[in-house]
Design an enzyme around this catalytic site. Structure first.
Site, mmCIF file in Angstrom:
data_model
loop_
_atom_site.group_PDB
_atom_site.id
_atom_site.type_symbol
_atom_site.label_atom_id
_atom_site.label_comp_id
_atom_site.label_asym_id
_atom_site.label_seq_id
_atom_site.Cartn_x
_atom_site.Cartn_y
_atom_site.Cartn_z
ATOM 1 N N ASN A 95 -18.141 -29.169 11.487
ATOM 2 C CA ASN A 95 -17.504 -28.758 10.177
ATOM 3 C C ASN A 95 -16.960 -27.233 10.667
ATOM 4 O OD1 ASN A 95 -18.122 -30.614 7.600
ATOM 5 N ND2 ASN A 95 -19.906 -30.366 8.908
ATOM 6 N N GLU A 96 -15.654 -27.218 10.771
ATOM 7 C CA GLU A 96 -15.194 -25.904 11.397
ATOM 8 C C GLU A 96 -14.824 -25.019 10.195
ATOM 9 O OE1 GLU A 96 -14.897 -25.445 14.301
ATOM 10 O OE2 GLU A 96 -14.189 -27.106 15.568
#
Ligand code: GLP
Length: 633
Positions: free
Chosen positions: A160-161
């Site tokens: 989850n950037e």
């Protein structure tokens, strides 16, 4: 204000700091084992969320040990992995599927059908459905009981950037540039790193009943601080964990080093005012206020949380002078000691005038990045130098460089080795691993670069040793395991040199890195040599190899460089041709490795200037190592 509540003012996530990663995983593994056994006793299943990367590796080793030696069974455990690269299949050496098999599943008794990992090889049109099915399966199993997490340097959890929302679910994502750079070495080049991945969402992770986030090494310190102490933001997905009801951050001292309680302990309670802490707080105050050390007044101390210090050890002027002198005394143009000089306040001894100096460089180039100017000085002052490259660094050589070198050899004459190398490179798929022969060939490239680089520092070939430590030659990035043969080779080298000075790096580095492994080998070797009489007269100096510099209050020897010496340093680094633009550097947008190295030394010089000391072009820094404490003094 007691210590606990002071800490709580800053920390928004319950955080435990351990001496090292091994102690930390010991505790997490015990808690996990208890929870799994409790469910077994009740006849119920346990759902475990798992992570990849180098961070959980020591935890998995500990779980395997508990299984083998203490009978911990995983028969009632169902696992869900966080993520998988998209576009590679499970046989790929870097697939998370293979990683999990090698690190955990092949060594415990978790039934195959209870293992779940997002699939990286489904067709693009089918990804959405596959992600939904993954979510449904987690729900059907009753949700995740405990989720293990690492943290990426972008602040990502799973994949989850930055930009991932708090309610995101399992989906296909695009990888951030920094994340891809961090993975470049594993994949033998940034261009081989997949651009996409499938990951559980932040929302999926938040649904887990309990979360442990693990982080080791200094490279995680900033991001950990931001996640624990700053307001939650989408640009740092790990910060969303602040809203979780049962989350613990499990840190080693290096990854915790940016937390207020570690960095500015006087703000959270009444610390013990060791000389180092006094130096730290006073230099910090000076830099924060933009006032040279000698101009600080009592009021500056009082208004910035340092009343206790100035009351106990003040007035300000006395404190200022004390710290000014301490910092001043770290500066020397004689890193091997100044012969026939009074050395009472010098970092190194005057005698023997000609010292045996051993420089240990985990990979070729670590030495010159941090201490090229110091190496030149030591050589110019006539010390007896040995520079030992502990590993060959062959995993860091891109195929194009091997191609270039083999072409050159072929043109220069007949070379069956060059032809074989070219054939292998031709046949090699983007993701296959190098044969031992190709790795050997690549190590020749790095040897030549190292020789050329040291020549620029005025060092001849005869002072160079290549140790090719087995942990590296037989391993892959993030999966190195050191053994007795490594320690024996290091011991033999040190024993043969019997140095008066050792320069070494890797202390408190990311534990899975070549530098940290090399340092562990060094520590083990020193342990068995520390009783020897010559060792009593040996100073061990630590340099940094992670693109950062020591903090100013830690530094015990600072070696200034002239503008010409700084240029010569850049030239020395530049000789490492295969590494140009290769390193997953601190700031990938910024500049080439040699520019960054010089920049770092210029920044240090600027700090000395701001503190009111002399203004130099650049400065290289060292800290003395105390083998008993195992850390900088
Ligand atoms: C990858 C993984 C993350 C992991 C991160 C950090 O991006 N998807 O789950 O936390 O790497 O890796 P490492 O533990 O090697 O520092």
């Amino acid at each position: 204000m007691n210590e606990r509540s002071g800490q709580e003012l800053y920390e928004r996530i319950p955080t435990k700091v351990f001496e090292d990663a091994q102690l930390a995983v010991g505790q997490v593994a015990r808690e996990l084992a208890d929870a799994i056994r409790k469910r077994q006793f009740e006849g119920n299943p346990f759902v475990l969320g798992l992570a990849t990367g180098s961070t959980p590796v020591p935890l998995y080793r500990e779980l395997v040990r508990l299984h083998r030696e203490e009978g911990l069974s995983f028969a009632n455990v169902t696992s869900f992995n966080l993520d998988e690269y998209f576009g590679i299949d499970s046989r790929h050496p870097e697939s998370y599927y293979r990683f999990m098999r090698e690190q955990l599943f092949d060594h415990i008794d978790m039934p195959e059908e209870q293992i779940n990992i997002p699939q990286g090889s489904v067709e693009r049109e089918e990804v959405f459905e596959a992600c939904q099915a993954y979510e449904e399966k987690i729900a059907a199993c009753g949700g995740i009981d405990v989720q293990i997490l690492g943290i990426g340097r972008t602040g990502h959890i799973g994949f989850n950037e930055p930009g991932s929302g708090p309610n995101s679910r399992t989906r296909l994502v695009t990888l951030d540039r920094l994340t891809r750079l961090d993975a470049a070495r594993d994949f033998q080049g940034e261009h081989n790193v997949p651009r996409y991945a499938v990951t559980m969402g932040v929302g999926t992770i938040m649904d887990a009943r309990k979360v442990y986030l693990l982080a080791w090494g200094r490279s995680k310190a900033e991001v950990v601080k931001a996640a624990v102490e700053d307001a939650p933001v989408e640009s740092l997905p790990a910060s969303f964990l602040q809203a979780h009801k049962d989350v613990s951050f499990i840190l080693d001292t290096a990854s915790a080093s940016e937390l207020t309680r570690c960095k500015y302990p006087w703000l959270v309670g009444f610390p013990e005012w060791t000389p180092e802490l006094v130096r730290k707080s006073v230099t910090h105050l000076s830099l924060k206020l933009g006032k040279p050390l000698l101009k600080l007044v009592d009021k500056d101390y009082q208004e910035n949380g340092l009343s206790e210090l100035v009351t106990e050890q003040g007035p300000a002027y006395g404190l200022n002078i004390r710290v000014f002198n301490e910092v001043q005394h770290t500066i020397t143009g004689w890193p091997g000691g100044k012969p026939d000089a009074d050395d009472t306040y010098r970092p190194e001894r005057a005698s023997p005038a000609r010292k045996r100096v051993l420089v240990l460089s985990p990979e070729p180039q670590d030495d010159v990045l941090s201490m090229a100017a110091t190496l030149s000085r030591l050589a110019a002052h006539g010390h007896e130098l040995t520079v030992a490259y502990l590993t060959s660094g062959n995993l860091g050589v891109p195929d194009e460089e091997a191609n270039w070198a083999a072409d050159l050899m072929l043109e220069a004459g007949d070379s069956s080795l060059a032809s074989e190398v070219l054939q292998e490179l031709e046949a090699k798929g983007a993701f296959s691993e190098d044969s031992p022969k190709l790795r050997k060939f690549k190590s020749y490239i790095r040897r030549n670069e190292a020789r050329a680089s040291l020549e620029m520092c005025g060092l001849g070939k005869d002072c160079i040793r290549f140790l090719d430590l087995p942990f590296y030659e037989n391993g892959r990035y993030r999966r190195f395991e050191i053994g007795e043969a490594d320690v024996a080779a290091m011991r033999a080298l040190i024993q043969a040199v019997k140095p008066h000075q050792i320069f070494v790096t890797g202390e408190a580095a990311d534990p899975s890195s070549v530098q940290a492994k090399s340092f562990s080998v060094f520590e083990a070797a020193i342990r068995s040599l520390s009783e020897e009489t010559w060792f009593e007269d040996c100073y061990v100096w630590l340099y940094r190899s992670d693109g950062r510099e020591w903090e100013i209050h830690q530094v015990e020897m600072s070696v200034p460089c002239s503008p010409d010496e700084a240029k010569a340093k850049a030239q020395a680094i530049y000789q490492h041709r295969s590494q140009r633009s290769q390193l997953p550097v601190m700031n990938p947008e910024q500049s080439e490795a040699w520019e960054q190295a010089i920049q770092r030394n210029r920044e240090t010089a600027a700090l000395y200037d701001k503190l009111g000391l002399a203004e130099y072009e650049a400065i290289e820094c060292f800290v003395r190592w105390n083998p008993r404490k195992g850390e900088g003094q």
